[in-house]
Design a protein around this motif. Sequence first.
Motif, PDB file in Angstrom:
ATOM      1  N   VAL A   1       1.459  10.167  -1.862  1.00 59.66           N
ATOM      2  CA  VAL A   1       1.597  10.568  -0.386  1.00 59.66           C
ATOM      3  C   VAL A   1       2.922  11.154  -0.028  1.00 59.66           C
ATOM      4  O   VAL A   1       3.924  10.402  -0.272  1.00 59.66           O
ATOM      5  CB  VAL A   1       1.124   9.348   0.580  1.00 59.66           C
ATOM      6  N   GLN A   2       3.033  12.276   0.640  1.00 60.19           N
ATOM      7  CA  GLN A   2       4.225  12.939   0.997  1.00 60.19           C
ATOM      8  C   GLN A   2       5.018  12.087   2.073  1.00 60.19           C
ATOM      9  O   GLN A   2       4.275  11.629   3.139  1.00 60.19           O
ATOM     10  CB  GLN A   2       4.012  14.139   1.400  1.00 60.19           C
ATOM     11  N   GLY A   3       6.204  11.544   1.864  1.00 61.00           N
ATOM     12  CA  GLY A   3       6.803  10.814   3.051  1.00 61.00           C
ATOM     13  C   GLY A   3       6.712   9.187   2.636  1.00 61.00           C
ATOM     14  O   GLY A   3       7.575   8.628   3.244  1.00 61.00           O
TER      15      GLY A   3
ATOM     16  N   ALA B   1       0.885  -1.263  -0.061  1.00 64.22           N
ATOM     17  CA  ALA B   1       0.291   0.133  -0.065  1.00 64.22           C
ATOM     18  C   ALA B   1       0.861   1.353  -0.056  1.00 64.22           C
ATOM     19  O   ALA B   1       0.570   2.364  -0.671  1.00 64.22           O
ATOM     20  CB  ALA B   1      -0.888   0.103   1.249  1.00 64.22           C
ATOM     21  N   ILE B   2       1.990   1.162   0.795  1.00 65.23           N
ATOM     22  CA  ILE B   2       2.854   2.446   0.931  1.00 65.23           C
ATOM     23  C   ILE B   2       3.509   2.454  -0.322  1.00 65.23           C
ATOM     24  O   ILE B   2       3.669   3.658  -1.054  1.00 65.23           O
ATOM     25  CB  ILE B   2       3.747   2.063   2.006  1.00 65.23           C
ATOM     26  N   SER B   3       3.748   1.488  -1.024  1.00 67.98           N
ATOM     27  CA  SER B   3       4.405   1.514  -2.337  1.00 67.98           C
ATOM     28  C   SER B   3       3.712   2.030  -3.322  1.00 67.98           C
ATOM     29  O   SER B   3       4.385   2.954  -4.370  1.00 67.98           O
ATOM     30  CB  SER B   3       5.176   0.154  -2.861  1.00 67.98           C
TER      31      SER B   3
ATOM     32  N   GLN C   1       1.676   9.778   9.504  1.00 67.74           N
ATOM     33  CA  GLN C   1       0.729  10.382   8.671  1.00 67.74           C
ATOM     34  C   GLN C   1       0.710   9.723   7.620  1.00 67.74           C
ATOM     35  O   GLN C   1      -0.258   9.233   6.791  1.00 67.74           O
ATOM     36  CB  GLN C   1       1.057  11.739   8.328  1.00 67.74           C
ATOM     37  N   VAL C   2       1.656   8.891   7.122  1.00 74.81           N
ATOM     38  CA  VAL C   2       2.080   8.084   6.015  1.00 74.81           C
ATOM     39  C   VAL C   2       1.079   6.966   6.014  1.00 74.81           C
ATOM     40  O   VAL C   2       0.178   6.500   5.073  1.00 74.81           O
ATOM     41  CB  VAL C   2       3.401   7.752   5.583  1.00 74.81           C
ATOM     42  N   LEU C   3       1.153   6.316   7.168  1.00 74.02           N
ATOM     43  CA  LEU C   3       0.371   5.162   7.232  1.00 74.02           C
ATOM     44  C   LEU C   3      -1.019   5.412   7.217  1.00 74.02           C
ATOM     45  O   LEU C   3      -1.880   4.883   6.530  1.00 74.02           O
ATOM     46  CB  LEU C   3       0.411   4.495   8.840  1.00 74.02           C
ATOM     47  N   ASP C   4      -1.562   6.702   7.837  1.00 71.09           N
ATOM     48  CA  ASP C   4      -2.964   7.092   7.825  1.00 71.09           C
ATOM     49  C   ASP C   4      -3.263   7.379   6.295  1.00 71.09           C
ATOM     50  O   ASP C   4      -4.189   6.641   5.822  1.00 71.09           O
ATOM     51  CB  ASP C   4      -3.079   8.285   8.605  1.00 71.09           C
ATOM     52  N   ASP C   5      -2.456   8.094   5.572  1.00 74.61           N
ATOM     53  CA  ASP C   5      -2.822   8.456   4.174  1.00 74.61           C
ATOM     54  C   ASP C   5      -3.013   7.212   3.237  1.00 74.61           C
ATOM     55  O   ASP C   5      -3.508   7.269   2.236  1.00 74.61           O
ATOM     56  CB  ASP C   5      -1.797   9.485   3.679  1.00 74.61           C
ATOM     57  N   CYS C   6      -2.072   6.207   3.590  1.00 72.90           N
ATOM     58  CA  CYS C   6      -2.084   4.740   2.656  1.00 72.90           C
ATOM     59  C   CYS C   6      -3.135   4.145   3.030  1.00 72.90           C
ATOM     60  O   CYS C   6      -3.208   3.124   2.657  1.00 72.90           O
ATOM     61  CB  CYS C   6      -0.764   4.429   2.735  1.00 72.90           C
TER      62      CYS C   6
END
Length: 338
Positions: free
Chosen positions: A173-175, A165-167, A263-268
């Motif tokens: 998503v910033q960061g 998901a992050i990839s 914030q990255v985890l939340d946005d992803c």
Amino acid sequence: MYQLPNKRWIAIKTMGYEPRPDGSLKRVTRSKSGFKTKKEALDYLPQISMEPKLRAVSFYQLYEAWEPTHRAGKSTMDGYRAAVKYFRPVWHMKIADITVDDLQECLDDCPKGRRTKENMHTLCGLLYKYAIPRHLATLNMGTYLTVRGGRTEGKEGLSLEAVEAISRNVGKVQGADYVLCQCYLGFRPSELLALDAAQYNREERAFVGGSKTDAGQDRIVTVSPKIQPIVDRLTARKLSGPVFCREDGAAMGIKKYRALFYQVLDDCGVENPTELVDGVNRKKYTPHSCRHTFATLMKRVEAPDKDKLELMGHTSTEMLRHYQDVNYEDLRRITDAL
């Protein structure tokens, strides 16, 4: 609200601070109308200037100030001198910025036995006990640390679904690019932020970095193809300076990176629930979880444990490193297959 014993809670409030659930402190301000007498207002003034003192001392500076004042036998002090080495990831962090999770991660990541971990636990309590009356800290973080049986007990890396998901969100998503790189490099948060462009070998596509411990100092970590485009972009036309930095190119502090990570985890769309651990509310995933993710990813790769431990930088490989050579090809075979 985070609960403390009555006397400690009252003491902290009168000093102008209240603890948040994560162990950090919130400044408490009072309006002019909040004082009943002029004397009460004047008595409160010295507390306003306390914040700079709370942020002026690093963990290791605190240790250096405390050590000459502590009276104990040689063997006991030798134990503390050995224990403080395993707090190296937070040595240069300001006391006010260090959370319970930062210290617990150092303790959990210690490769030594229970005795060393108990010394770390005791030392931490003594340091904060020394710091509190000197206005260098307001909470004894050692109270909330736990000596666990295994090095990674209670730890959990990000799931493969979370990594994917992050990839997918890199560039959106910033960061997300920073967090993904940490998952595929395996550096501790403080090590990642300390990486300098001068430490990147462009020919071999590898970083040379890590904490200055016997096994972690100047360790070689080859770059996985999964993050090579990101690393190329971050190091392009950059001969020196932090690789994982703020937007203006300045070094990023651990506190800002921690906020960015959450914030990255939340946005992803990656769930990161808060859990009650040893009486303290903690996030399930912290920036240190990326290091465990890296170790989990390597489990799927057939390669000598020695080379995997070399990439992780654990002290347990000290003698192996002394007798055996490590080359880029051996390390790259692992990271290429992640």
